[in-house]
Design a protein around this motif. Structure first.
Motif, PDB file in Angstrom:
ATOM      1  N   LEU A  65       0.864  -1.168   0.000  1.00 55.42           N
ATOM      2  CA  LEU A  65       0.000   0.000   0.000  1.00 55.42           C
ATOM      3  C   LEU A  65       0.907   1.225   0.000  1.00 55.42           C
ATOM      4  N   ALA A  66       0.557   2.229  -0.787  1.00 55.48           N
ATOM      5  CA  ALA A  66       1.407   3.413  -0.859  1.00 55.48           C
ATOM      6  C   ALA A  66       0.559   4.649  -1.123  1.00 55.48           C
ATOM      7  N   TRP A  67       1.081   5.780  -0.684  1.00 55.52           N
ATOM      8  CA  TRP A  67       0.453   7.084  -0.901  1.00 55.52           C
ATOM      9  C   TRP A  67       1.318   7.892  -1.856  1.00 55.52           C
ATOM     10  N   GLY A  68       0.683   8.774  -2.609  1.00 54.63           N
ATOM     11  CA  GLY A  68       1.417   9.627  -3.527  1.00 54.63           C
ATOM     12  C   GLY A  68       0.646  10.897  -3.818  1.00 54.63           C
ATOM     13  N   THR A  69       1.321  11.882  -4.372  1.00 55.05           N
ATOM     14  CA  THR A  69       0.666  13.148  -4.688  1.00 55.05           C
ATOM     15  C   THR A  69      -0.236  13.020  -5.907  1.00 55.05           C
ATOM     16  N   THR A  70       0.073  12.068  -6.779  1.00 55.50           N
ATOM     17  CA  THR A  70      -0.778  11.801  -7.933  1.00 55.50           C
ATOM     18  C   THR A  70      -1.158  10.325  -7.927  1.00 55.50           C
ATOM     19  N   LEU A  71      -2.194   9.994  -8.682  1.00 54.60           N
ATOM     20  CA  LEU A  71      -2.646   8.611  -8.757  1.00 54.60           C
ATOM     21  C   LEU A  71      -1.577   7.715  -9.377  1.00 54.60           C
ATOM     22  N   ASN A  72      -0.910   8.209 -10.395  1.00 55.78           N
ATOM     23  CA  ASN A  72       0.147   7.409 -11.027  1.00 55.78           C
ATOM     24  C   ASN A  72       1.314   7.163 -10.083  1.00 55.78           C
ATOM     25  N   MET A  73       1.653   8.166  -9.286  1.00 57.17           N
ATOM     26  CA  MET A  73       2.756   7.993  -8.331  1.00 57.17           C
ATOM     27  C   MET A  73       2.376   6.957  -7.274  1.00 57.17           C
ATOM     28  N   ALA A  74       1.163   7.023  -6.764  1.00 58.46           N
ATOM     29  CA  ALA A  74       0.711   6.058  -5.760  1.00 58.46           C
ATOM     30  C   ALA A  74       0.687   4.650  -6.338  1.00 58.46           C
ATOM     31  N   ARG A  75       0.226   4.514  -7.578  1.00 56.66           N
ATOM     32  CA  ARG A  75       0.201   3.201  -8.240  1.00 56.66           C
ATOM     33  C   ARG A  75       1.615   2.627  -8.364  1.00 56.66           C
ATOM     34  N   GLN A  76       2.555   3.442  -8.817  1.00 57.51           N
ATOM     35  CA  GLN A  76       3.923   2.962  -9.017  1.00 57.51           C
ATOM     36  C   GLN A  76       4.574   2.583  -7.690  1.00 57.51           C
ATOM     37  N   LYS A  77       4.376   3.411  -6.678  1.00 58.80           N
ATOM     38  CA  LYS A  77       4.967   3.112  -5.369  1.00 58.80           C
ATOM     39  C   LYS A  77       4.375   1.840  -4.771  1.00 58.80           C
ATOM     40  N   SER A  78       3.058   1.649  -4.912  1.00 51.88           N
ATOM     41  CA  SER A  78       2.440   0.439  -4.364  1.00 51.88           C
ATOM     42  C   SER A  78       2.909  -0.800  -5.113  1.00 51.88           C
ATOM     43  N   LEU A  79       3.094  -0.679  -6.414  1.00 54.68           N
ATOM     44  CA  LEU A  79       3.600  -1.791  -7.205  1.00 54.68           C
ATOM     45  C   LEU A  79       5.029  -2.144  -6.789  1.00 54.68           C
ATOM     46  N   ASP A  80       5.857  -1.124  -6.593  1.00 55.85           N
ATOM     47  CA  ASP A  80       7.236  -1.351  -6.115  1.00 55.85           C
ATOM     48  C   ASP A  80       7.236  -2.022  -4.747  1.00 55.85           C
ATOM     49  N   ASN A  81       6.362  -1.541  -3.847  1.00 53.36           N
ATOM     50  CA  ASN A  81       6.268  -2.141  -2.507  1.00 53.36           C
ATOM     51  C   ASN A  81       5.797  -3.585  -2.596  1.00 53.36           C
ATOM     52  N   CYS A  82       4.820  -3.838  -3.449  1.00 52.97           N
ATOM     53  CA  CYS A  82       4.304  -5.197  -3.613  1.00 52.97           C
ATOM     54  C   CYS A  82       5.412  -6.147  -4.073  1.00 52.97           C
ATOM     55  N   ILE A  83       6.166  -5.715  -5.053  1.00 54.96           N
ATOM     56  CA  ILE A  83       7.260  -6.554  -5.565  1.00 54.96           C
ATOM     57  C   ILE A  83       8.268  -6.845  -4.456  1.00 54.96           C
ATOM     58  N   ARG A  84       8.611  -5.825  -3.680  1.00 56.90           N
ATOM     59  CA  ARG A  84       9.568  -6.009  -2.588  1.00 56.90           C
ATOM     60  C   ARG A  84       9.013  -6.938  -1.515  1.00 56.90           C
ATOM     61  N   TYR A  85       7.782  -6.655  -1.037  1.00 58.23           N
ATOM     62  CA  TYR A  85       7.213  -7.448   0.066  1.00 58.23           C
ATOM     63  C   TYR A  85       6.879  -8.871  -0.363  1.00 58.23           C
ATOM     64  N   ALA A  86       6.401  -9.046  -1.587  1.00 56.15           N
ATOM     65  CA  ALA A  86       6.101 -10.403  -2.063  1.00 56.15           C
ATOM     66  C   ALA A  86       7.383 -11.229  -2.125  1.00 56.15           C
ATOM     67  N   GLY A  87       8.453 -10.613  -2.591  1.00 55.27           N
ATOM     68  CA  GLY A  87       9.731 -11.314  -2.645  1.00 55.27           C
ATOM     69  C   GLY A  87      10.251 -11.687  -1.269  1.00 55.27           C
ATOM     70  N   GLN A  88      10.078 -10.788  -0.302  1.00 54.99           N
ATOM     71  CA  GLN A  88      10.546 -11.047   1.061  1.00 54.99           C
ATOM     72  C   GLN A  88       9.699 -12.100   1.769  1.00 54.99           C
ATOM     73  N   SER A  89       8.406 -12.187   1.413  1.00 56.86           N
ATOM     74  CA  SER A  89       7.510 -13.104   2.114  1.00 56.86           C
ATOM     75  C   SER A  89       7.391 -14.459   1.426  1.00 56.86           C
ATOM     76  N   GLY A  90       8.192 -14.692   0.388  1.00 55.11           N
ATOM     77  CA  GLY A  90       8.154 -15.977  -0.306  1.00 55.11           C
ATOM     78  C   GLY A  90       7.015 -16.070  -1.297  1.00 55.11           C
ATOM     79  N   GLY A  91       6.467 -14.951  -1.691  1.00 61.00           N
ATOM     80  CA  GLY A  91       5.351 -14.934  -2.635  1.00 61.00           C
ATOM     81  C   GLY A  91       5.807 -14.872  -4.074  1.00 61.00           C
ATOM     82  N   THR A  92       4.939 -14.313  -4.908  1.00 56.26           N
ATOM     83  CA  THR A  92       5.218 -14.246  -6.339  1.00 56.26           C
ATOM     84  C   THR A  92       5.256 -12.785  -6.779  1.00 56.26           C
ATOM     85  N   PRO A  93       6.423 -12.134  -6.704  1.00 61.97           N
ATOM     86  CA  PRO A  93       6.522 -10.712  -7.024  1.00 61.97           C
ATOM     87  C   PRO A  93       6.176 -10.363  -8.473  1.00 61.97           C
ATOM     88  N   ASN A  94       6.362 -11.299  -9.399  1.00 55.15           N
ATOM     89  CA  ASN A  94       6.079 -10.994 -10.807  1.00 55.15           C
ATOM     90  C   ASN A  94       4.584 -10.995 -11.125  1.00 55.15           C
TER      91      ASN A  94
END
Length: 99
Positions: A59-88
């Motif tokens: 989950l991420a916050w941003g000043t624009t919708l596109n920024m929030a989307r990109q940050k949440s996607l980056d966080n998802c990839i990082r957290y999924a990888g750390q938790s043994g999930g499927t980041p791709n």
């Protein structure tokens, strides 16, 4: 003579420390307790949540919708990888701006 000097010294140390402590407490007590920040008036107004098929999302916050989307996607990839999930497999499932 040493015992008398030590007793005289200790008789004024405790009241002095108490007076200093009270003076410091009184200085802080006069200030109104206010929150430095409130969620409603600072920060970014858009948020997004991205989830993988397995693992933890982001989950991420941003000043624009596109920024929030990109940050949440980056966080998802990082957290999924750390938790043994499927980041791709991360996808944005929610994206909104408040007010």
């Amino acid at each position: 003579m040493t015992g008398k000097t030590a007793r005289q010294c200790s008789s004024w140390i405790l009241p002095s420390l108490l007076a200093i402590n009270l003076a410091l407490a009184a200085g802080c007590a006069g200030k109104a307790a206010t929150a430095r920040y409130t969620a409603s008036n600072i920060g970014d107004s858009c948020y997004a949540k991205a989830l993988p098929t397995a693992g933890e999302g982001g989950l991420a916050w941003g000043t624009t919708l596109n920024m929030a989307r990109q940050k949440s996607l980056d966080n998802c990839i990082r957290y999924a990888g750390q938790s043994g999930g499927t980041p791709n497999t991360c996808k944005v499932v929610l994206a909104e701006c408040k007010n």
